[in-house]
Design an enzyme around this catalytic site. Structure first.
Site, short mmCIF file in Angstrom:
data_model
loop_
_atom_site.label_atom_id
_atom_site.label_comp_id
_atom_site.label_asym_id
_atom_site.label_seq_id
_atom_site.Cartn_x
_atom_site.Cartn_y
_atom_site.Cartn_z
N CYS A 96 -18.35 31.93 65.77
CA CYS A 96 -17.44 30.77 65.50
C CYS A 96 -17.78 29.69 64.71
O CYS A 96 -19.04 29.21 65.01
CB CYS A 96 -16.79 30.48 66.91
SG CYS A 96 -15.77 28.92 66.94
N HIS A 140 -11.85 33.58 61.74
CA HIS A 140 -10.72 34.48 61.66
C HIS A 140 -10.07 34.63 60.31
O HIS A 140 -9.40 35.50 60.13
CB HIS A 140 -9.54 33.40 62.37
CG HIS A 140 -9.58 33.60 63.90
ND1 HIS A 140 -10.67 32.66 64.64
CD2 HIS A 140 -8.84 34.13 64.98
CE1 HIS A 140 -10.38 32.80 65.93
NE2 HIS A 140 -9.33 33.63 66.10
N CYS A 153 -14.26 30.02 58.86
CA CYS A 153 -13.66 30.31 60.05
C CYS A 153 -13.38 31.70 60.33
O CYS A 153 -13.21 32.54 59.36
CB CYS A 153 -12.38 29.73 60.13
SG CYS A 153 -11.44 30.23 61.79
N GLU A 159 -4.55 35.45 64.73
CA GLU A 159 -4.37 36.05 66.24
C GLU A 159 -3.03 36.51 66.34
O GLU A 159 -3.04 37.58 67.19
CB GLU A 159 -4.45 34.83 67.30
CG GLU A 159 -5.71 34.23 67.36
CD GLU A 159 -6.92 34.91 68.14
OE1 GLU A 159 -6.31 35.65 69.07
OE2 GLU A 159 -7.99 34.75 67.97
N ASP A 206 -16.75 33.87 70.47
CA ASP A 206 -15.71 33.04 69.64
C ASP A 206 -14.56 32.35 70.56
O ASP A 206 -14.49 33.11 71.65
CB ASP A 206 -15.16 34.06 68.45
CG ASP A 206 -14.27 33.29 67.61
OD1 ASP A 206 -14.42 32.05 67.29
OD2 ASP A 206 -13.23 33.71 67.44
N SER A 207 -13.79 31.65 70.04
CA SER A 207 -12.78 31.14 70.89
C SER A 207 -11.71 32.13 71.17
O SER A 207 -10.78 32.07 71.99
CB SER A 207 -11.98 29.94 70.24
OG SER A 207 -11.69 30.37 68.82
#
Ligand code: DGL
Length: 256
Positions: free
Chosen positions: A73, A184, A182, A151, A10-11
């Site tokens: 992702c 996240h 997403c 994050e 993932d990013s």
């Protein structure tokens, strides 16, 4: 194959939500996770850039011995799944089909709201997948502020709730199901649940995807192990250590 390894990327750390489901389904397998924290976010970047980052992430994981790859992702799945499948000789899985499938299983009205990054929305990947699944009314809303909140560890937080409210106010659709498009966003689930009406269902595809991957690989010999690599330091790693308290984190660099 003595030690089958599954690479996941993932990013940043959002993909750990997918990794968690994979480890639940395949607890005796070896996973190698790469969070490209140095170049986060992917969700505002162009297709060309995301494809370039995705190839570098994939090659890094293959250099560590990955025999299959999971793009944990949505942005990279939307923009680079075909590219990776064409360029690589190992199986590559994305998250978007599974998320659409999960929503399909829940919706009654067939009116679905997809929350995702700007790049995922722009790619129209969800619109394409839903159009193949049937007659669905889909609205997409980009939510760029949610990735930094995730994050940052603002998972169950007043500010996160407020921002979710602001994004949801943009909707013009009488939806009954929300897709967290997403990886996240599932970290912010508690904030979402405090904002949305009780009758609204909220879903994403990591569980379905993990089950599908488990069906394919559960009988292939592997070794219980988890290696986590990040491309930049993430301070106290609070978020990562909450999700995987036993894991060790190594900082790496993709320019090999
Ligand atoms: N977690 C990623 C996704 O699912 C994107 C986060 C980012 O913008 O980098 O789309």
């Amino acid at each position: 194959m003595a030690n089958f390894k599954i690479g996941v990327f993932d990013s940043g750390l959002g993909g750990l939500t997918v990794l968690k489901e994979l480890v639940t389904e395949l607890p005796e397998h070896h996973f190698i996770y790469l969070g490209d924290t140095a170049r986060l976010p992917y969700g505002t970047k162009s297709r060309v850039t995301v494809q370039k980052y995705a190839i570098q992430a994939a090659k890094f994981l293959i250099s560590k011995g990955a025999n299959a790859l999971v793009i944990a992702c949505n942005t990279a799945s939307a923009m680079a799944l075909d590219h990776l499948q064409n360029q690589l000789s190992i199986p590559v899985f994305g998250v978007i089909d599974a998320s659409a499938e999960a929503a399909k299983n829940l919706t009654k009205s067939k009116k679905i709201l997809v929350l995702a990054t700007e790049s995922t929305v722009r790619s129209e990947a969800y619109l394409q997948v839903f159009s193949k699944l049937g007659n669905y009314e889909i609205e997409q809303i980009p939510c760029p502020l949610l990735v930094p909140l995730a994050e940052e560890g603002f998972w169950d937080h007043e500010i996160t709730k407020k921002i979710i409210e602001i994004y949801l106010e943009k909707s013009r659709l009488d939806f009954d199901t929300i897709v967290l498009g997403c990886t996240h966003y599932p970290l912010l689930l508690q904030s979402f649940l405090k904002v949305i009406k009780k009758e609204i269902r909220i879903t994403e595809g990591s569980q379905l995807l993990a089950k599908k991957i488990a069906e394919q690989y559960q009988n292939i010999p592997s070794e219980k192990k988890l290696d986590i690599f990040l491309t930049d330091n993430i301070g106290d790693k609070k978020m990562a250590s909450e999700l995987f308290s036993e894991a060790t984190f190594e900082i790496t660099d993709l320019s090999f």
